[in-house]
Scaffold this active site. Structure first.
Site, short mmCIF file in Angstrom:
data_model
loop_
_atom_site.label_atom_id
_atom_site.label_comp_id
_atom_site.label_asym_id
_atom_site.label_seq_id
_atom_site.Cartn_x
_atom_site.Cartn_y
_atom_site.Cartn_z
N ARG A 27 0.85 -1.19 0.00
CA ARG A 27 0.00 0.00 0.00
C ARG A 27 0.88 1.23 0.00
O ARG A 27 1.84 1.29 0.78
CB ARG A 27 -0.86 0.05 1.27
CG ARG A 27 -2.02 -0.91 1.27
CD ARG A 27 -2.58 -1.01 2.67
NE ARG A 27 -1.52 -1.39 3.62
CZ ARG A 27 -1.61 -1.28 4.94
NH1 ARG A 27 -2.69 -0.78 5.48
NH2 ARG A 27 -0.62 -1.65 5.73
N ASN A 65 -6.74 -7.60 -5.55
CA ASN A 65 -7.09 -6.19 -5.69
C ASN A 65 -8.54 -6.01 -6.11
O ASN A 65 -9.23 -5.10 -5.65
CB ASN A 65 -6.15 -5.51 -6.69
CG ASN A 65 -4.89 -5.00 -6.00
OD1 ASN A 65 -4.77 -5.08 -4.78
ND2 ASN A 65 -3.96 -4.49 -6.78
N LEU A 72 -14.16 -1.48 4.41
CA LEU A 72 -15.61 -1.24 4.35
C LEU A 72 -15.89 0.20 4.74
O LEU A 72 -16.87 0.50 5.38
CB LEU A 72 -16.35 -2.20 5.29
CG LEU A 72 -16.43 -3.66 4.83
CD1 LEU A 72 -17.14 -4.51 5.88
CD2 LEU A 72 -17.16 -3.77 3.48
N CYS A 124 -3.46 1.30 -8.47
CA CYS A 124 -3.71 -0.14 -8.58
C CYS A 124 -5.15 -0.52 -8.86
O CYS A 124 -5.44 -1.16 -9.86
CB CYS A 124 -3.26 -0.84 -7.30
SG CYS A 124 -1.48 -0.90 -7.17
#
Ligand code: UDX
Length: 436
Positions: free
Chosen positions: A154, A211, A253, A263
């Site tokens: 990340r 992903n 979420l 990405c």
């Protein structure tokens, strides 16, 4: 071990620096001589927390080097990583593999002794096999194997993700290649990081599937957030209630303005294309992409609605431009879709971002102005729109914000604040999927 990293971009640079920290001798090769020179002087071309220290330390210890001489480096290498860019071909959704294949052609003549050539870039299924074919064709004498070792880093947390990964995926075609890669990652045995060894195609597909699944979670909760707004539910409560089920998991979420970055947008599209090529449906991922576009469009409506349905001549202070905090990356940032639409409708926009302003200037309409001070940005604004949840915006001094603003509209696209608190401060507050 001698490792060569082809490409000193985001992935190559982070991976090269981290492998040197693991103890390997790493040579990062890039075509851009100026970039190489600056890197060798410890100057970072990107903003990534912890990277500069890591590079400097390993440069000083002599384990990490930067250069342009691919031939010399490859001839000494045990492992050669291909970490060049794979941009989306404009308008087509396909990953552009020309840089990867060119790297394979460049490497081939210089391989000497047994070498493992590893795809590190995110590449569609079948790329490793094609790299193998290109190298064998270019240099039939070469003693090598190909491997696929996708990254799951990340931005903003890449060093930590590399050093303490949830898993390492190694797609290999021989035990010899597996041994070499396991040796490179040996320091991770100490922290018992799972090392998953698969065939080439499974490793390649794992990256896209992971992903696309994460993007699915985001689009799912974003769609639910709209329903929350209509029925008067709170998306925070719903996400929490869902996420506490261990089968679902609470991460990813968080409702917001839609996912962006280098990405998710690219990889979801590339997965759809791969499925099409093989005549297989990918309806879920296609819907994920559509919902993400709709979410960004919905944010424009939300901002207009909060400003009595017209943004014309309204001064809007935008806090945050990058696709997420902790990075200077503007690639596919929701701001790039949302702000031009507001400008088209006559809004007067001033924006602040701790890292992204230089890149934003090149990508946003010239009418957008910028400030490097949060409160100066807010001064005289009819509305504040919080676009990216940088820490700097978490502790805003609301009384001062209210005094500086001309209006009282606060649109929080990242659900950073509590609706009731914001109302108590006198804001007309709007957020995503929560009663406001
Ligand atoms: C992602 C993956 O996490 C990483 O494993 C992969 O290798 C590269 O892509 P990155 O693009 O750096 O990493 O960002 P990430 O933190 O995953 O966020 C992606 C986007 O999703 C951001 O725009 C973020 O704001 C958004 N997001 C994330 C949400 O809107 N809600 C969430 O709950 C999580």
């Amino acid at each position: 071990m001698n490792v060569v990293m082809i490409g000193a971009g985001y992935v190559g640079l982070v991976s090269g620096a981290c492998f040197s920290e693991f103890g390997a001798n790493v040579m990062c090769i890039d075509l851009d001589a100026e970039r190489v020179e600056r890197l060798a002087a410890g100057e970072m071309p990107i903003y990534e927390p912890g990277l500069e220290n890591l590079v400097e330390r390993n440069l000083d210890d002599g384990r990490l080097q930067f250069g342009t001489d691919l031939a010399a480096a490859v001839s000494e290498a045990d492992l050669v990583f291909i970490a060049v860019g794979t941009p989306t071909r404009r308008g087509e959704g396909y990953a552009d593999l020309s840089y990867v294949y060119q790297a394979a052609r460049d490497i081939a003549p210089h391989l000497s002794g047994y070498t493992v050539v590893v795809d590190k870039s995110t590449v569609p299924v079948g790329t490793a096999a094609e790299v193998k074919r290109i190298i064998s064709e270019t240099n039939p004498e070469a003693d090598f194997d190909v491997a696929s070792n996708p990254e799951f880093l990340r931005e903003g947390a890449a060093i930590g993700d590399f050093m303490r990964p949830d898993r390492v995926v190694l797609g290999v075609e021989s035990e010899r290649a597996e041994r070499a890669l396991r040796e490179l990652y040996r320091p991770l045995n100490l922290i018992e990081a799972p090392i998953l060894v698969t065939d080439l195609e499974s490793a390649e597909l794992t990256k896209y599937a992971a992903n696309a699944f994460l993007a699915t979670k985001i689009s799912f909760i974003n769609e639910i957030s709209q329903l929350c707004e209509e029925v008067g539910a709170d998306v925070h409560a719903v996400a929490k209630g869902m996420g506490l089920d261990g089968r679902i998991g609470k991460k990813f979420l968080h409702a917001g303005p839609g996912y962006g970055g280098s990405c998710f947008p690219k990889d979801t599209l590339a997965l759809v294309r791969t499925a099409q090529e093989y005549g297989v449906s990918s309806r879920i991922v296609e819907a994920v992409v559509e919902v993400n576009a709709a979410q960004k469009a919905r944010m424009v409506t939300k901002i207009r609605h909060a400003l009595d349905d017209t943004v014309s001549s309204k001064r809007i202070a935008v806090l945050g431009l990058t696709f997420k905090p902790g990075t200077d990356d503007m690639r596919d940032a929701p701001a790039l879709t949302i702000l031009p639409q507001l400008v088209d409708r006559g809004a007067d926009i001033i924006a602040h971002d701790p890292q992204g302003i230089d890149e934003a200037r090149e990508l946003l309409p010239p009418q957008v102005s910028y400030s490097d001070d949060i409160y100066a940005t807010i001064e005289g604004a009819d509305a504040v729109v919080l676009m990216t949840e940088w820490n700097a915006y978490r502790g805003l001094h609301f009384k001062r914000v209210r005094e500086l603003m001309r209006g009282n509209v606060f649109v929080d696209l990242r659900n950073v604040y509590e609706p009731q608190t914001m109302r108590d401060h006198g804001f007309h507050y709007a957020c995503v999927g929560r009663e406001a």
